[in-house]
Design a protein around this motif. Structure first.
Motif, PDB file in Angstrom:
ATOM      1  N   PHE A  21       0.851  -1.190   0.000  1.00  0.00           N
ATOM      2  CA  PHE A  21       0.000   0.000   0.000  1.00  0.00           C
ATOM      3  C   PHE A  21       0.884   1.236   0.000  1.00  0.00           C
ATOM      4  CE2 PHE A  21       0.785  -1.020   4.381  1.00  0.00           C
ATOM      5  CZ  PHE A  21       1.060   0.195   4.966  1.00  0.00           C
ATOM      6  N   SER A  22       0.264   2.349  -0.299  1.00  0.00           N
ATOM      7  CA  SER A  22       0.962   3.626  -0.296  1.00  0.00           C
ATOM      8  C   SER A  22       0.660   4.361   0.988  1.00  0.00           C
ATOM      9  CB  SER A  22       0.526   4.473  -1.495  1.00  0.00           C
ATOM     10  OG  SER A  22      -0.870   4.732  -1.408  1.00  0.00           O
ATOM     11  N   THR A  23       1.495   5.336   1.304  1.00  0.00           N
ATOM     12  CA  THR A  23       1.312   6.146   2.496  1.00  0.00           C
ATOM     13  C   THR A  23       1.048   7.581   2.097  1.00  0.00           C
ATOM     14  OG1 THR A  23       3.683   6.515   2.607  1.00  0.00           O
ATOM     15  CG2 THR A  23       2.803   4.695   3.899  1.00  0.00           C
TER      16      THR A  23
ATOM     17  N   ASP B   5      -2.506   5.919   4.568  1.00  0.00           N
ATOM     18  CA  ASP B   5      -3.522   6.387   3.639  1.00  0.00           C
ATOM     19  C   ASP B   5      -4.833   5.674   3.957  1.00  0.00           C
ATOM     20  OD1 ASP B   5      -5.109   7.156   1.576  1.00  0.00           O
ATOM     21  OD2 ASP B   5      -3.686   6.668  -0.011  1.00  0.00           O
TER      22      ASP B   5
ATOM     23  N   TRP C 281      -5.850   2.627   1.819  1.00  0.00           N
ATOM     24  CA  TRP C 281      -4.845   1.614   1.496  1.00  0.00           C
ATOM     25  C   TRP C 281      -5.397   0.207   1.599  1.00  0.00           C
ATOM     26  CZ3 TRP C 281      -2.679  -2.064   4.872  1.00  0.00           C
ATOM     27  CH2 TRP C 281      -3.074  -1.964   6.217  1.00  0.00           C
TER      28      TRP C 281
END
Length: 509
Positions: A413-415, A460, A463
């Motif tokens: 996942f992205s932050t 995020d 996410w």
């Protein structure tokens, strides 16, 4: 005519009030009073006698019977529905775990404890004194390294190394470990285990008879197994089959003897086991999370190595160890990682976990020569934090089914923006992202978050929308998080690892 002729008055009709007329008596009332109303009965509670008479009537008895019958019918319906739901709901299949699949391994070199004590019995006694403490931390098995001299092993594997006196002292160590409920695996890595060639066999093929006799000797003393390297000559189908034959005489369900293979290469060399398909020659493969290096690995290298291992699978039961060199900030993060991965963690000796002060270690002596002196109070605080983290992880792993044999799901996942903290001193687009994975068993989920980089990271909200947003902290690298939390507001500090038990809002258990 006389005026009073006749009694009837005028015209022979008696008049009112006159003698002989209706109502002529003076005692008659001129007005007829209305009848008095019936008295109103005042409400009052029933007496005990009246209540007993009323409740004993047939109507009330019948009503009570109907109510009792209705209660038991409803209760039976609820019970039947619950049983049907539990029976029809899919449940994970529990796979019985062996002792070495539940245990936390601790790699220990007894030679580290033998500087100020006269080498031999006193040094081994220093090791034995630590057994109850190590067991209290949740450690279940020891891998004792450096007990045998590499040059003399080919001739006599039943003799201990020169620093450990005679074999009787090692036997005493094994007896003390069994008293402390600690399994002991003897490390035979890089030893020449092949004895003299078998005269009756192929002269070109070395025999393993002398090694088998030595293994039998140490199994009789209480050893739980042996570890070898994947580059040793003993790591072969022929040798391991002979070892299995020896193990049969000493193994039971709870006392099963094991073979641990330390993987030193990138890919484990497969064994030609075509003739013995149903025989598992190797029980545990010890794998390093990080590649071996002579320099401290960067955050990016550590992140890539972790992500690579999280995305790989293997059939043989793994035992995770750290392996490569990392900074002090990442040591606790890697401890959280290996203690929450599927498999058996193998923790190498760390002086921060050793709370006993009776023996000074060679490692400490070397560090005192090279490192600057630090404040004693700070050192004690770090030791307490390291011990608390280790104990928290070992206890959680022992009691939580999801951490023992739950499935693993890697969560890329992205932050959000990593510059949300004014204290951030490092901002780079190449900073490692947060790594995460999920350990699941049934409806129980444990989320492990790893911030390998030196920056503050916020999650995020989008996410992982399928996961519950709330959870409770299980542990963290600094042991400063507790209570419930929301994934939408969680921020990870630099080089921090967090373990969270997820739950639906309002349904925590």
């Amino acid at each position: 005519m006389p005026l009073n002729a006749g009694d009837t008055g005028y015209g022979g009709v008696p008049g009112p009030g006159l003698s002989g007329g209706a109502g002529g008596s003076e005692t008659e009332l001129l007005l007829i009073p209305e009848p008095e109303p019936d008295p109103v009965q005042q409400w009052r509670p029933m007496t005990v006698e009246e209540l007993e008479v009323t409740a004993g009537g047939p109507g009330w008895r019948k009503a009570r019977c109907y109510l009792v019958l209705l209660f038991w019918v409803a209760w039976a319906a609820v019970l039947a529905t619950s049983i049907a739901v539990i029976t029809m709901s899919p449940r994970p299949v529990v796979t019985p775990l062996r002792w070495w699949q539940r245990a936390v391994f601790y790699q220990l070199q007894p030679g580290l404890f033998m500087e100020e004590q006269a080498e031999g019995p006193e040094g081994l006694n220093a090791v034995c004194e630590r057994f109850p403490y190590l067991r209290s931390l949740g450690i279940g098995a020891l891998i004792l390294e450096g007990l045998f001299d590499k040059k003399a092993s080919r001739l006599n594997l039943t003799a201990a190394g020169k620093n450990f006196g005679n074999s009787a002292q090692v036997q005493h160590l094994l007896a003390k470990s069994n008293e402390a409920d600690l399994k002991v695996v003897l490390d035979l890595c890089e030893l020449d285990l092949l004895g003299p060639q078998d005269v009756a066999g192929n002269p070109d093929e070395p025999s393993n008879l002398s090694a088998a006799r030595a293994l039998r000797f140490w199994l009789e003393q209480g050893a739980a197994g042996f570890s070898i390297c994947d580059t040793d000559a003993a790591y072969s189908e022929k040798s391991l089959l002979e070892w299995r034959g020896v193990f049969k005489d000493f193994s039971s369900h709870e006392e099963e003897r094991i073979v641990v293979v330390k993987r030193t290469t990138d890919v484990l060399r497969p064994l030609n086991n075509s003739r013995q398909i149903n025989v598992q020659l190797v029980d545990v493969v010890m794998r390093s999370i990080l590649p071996h290096s002579h320099h401290l690995l960067s955050d990016q290298e550590v992140s890539i190595a972790i992500e690579t291992h999280l995305q790989t699978r293997q059939d043989i039961w793994p035992s995770w160890t750290v392996g490569g060199k990392v900074s002090r900030d990442l040591k606790k993060l890697l401890l959280v990682l290996i203690m929450t991965l599927p498999g058996s963690p193998a923790v190498r000796y760390d002086e921060e976990l050793d709370q006993t002060q009776s023996v000074s270690l060679k490692v400490d002596s070397l560090r005192r020569k090279t490192d600057e002196p630090s404040d004693n109070r700070t050192d004690k605080k770090k030791k307490r934090s390291a011990v608390a983290l280790f104990a928290s992880l070992s206890r959680s792993r022992a009691r939580e089914e999801a951490l023992l044999y739950g499935s693993l799901t890697f969560l890329p996942f992205s932050t959000s923006s990593n510059s949300s903290s004014s204290n951030s001193t490092f901002s780079s687009p190449s900073s490692p992202p947060i790594l995460a994975f999920l350990r699941s068993w049934g409806c129980v989920h444990f989320l492990v978050l790893l911030n390998v980089g030196p920056e503050l990271h916020s999650l995020d909200p989008a996410w992982a929308p399928s996961l519950p947003e709330a959870g409770v902290f299980v542990t963290s690298t600094e042991m400063d998080r507790s209570g419930t939390t929301s994934l939408y507001t969680l921020k990870l500090q630099p080089h921090e690892a967090i373990v969270i038990k997820l739950f639906e809002i309002g349904s925590y258990s």
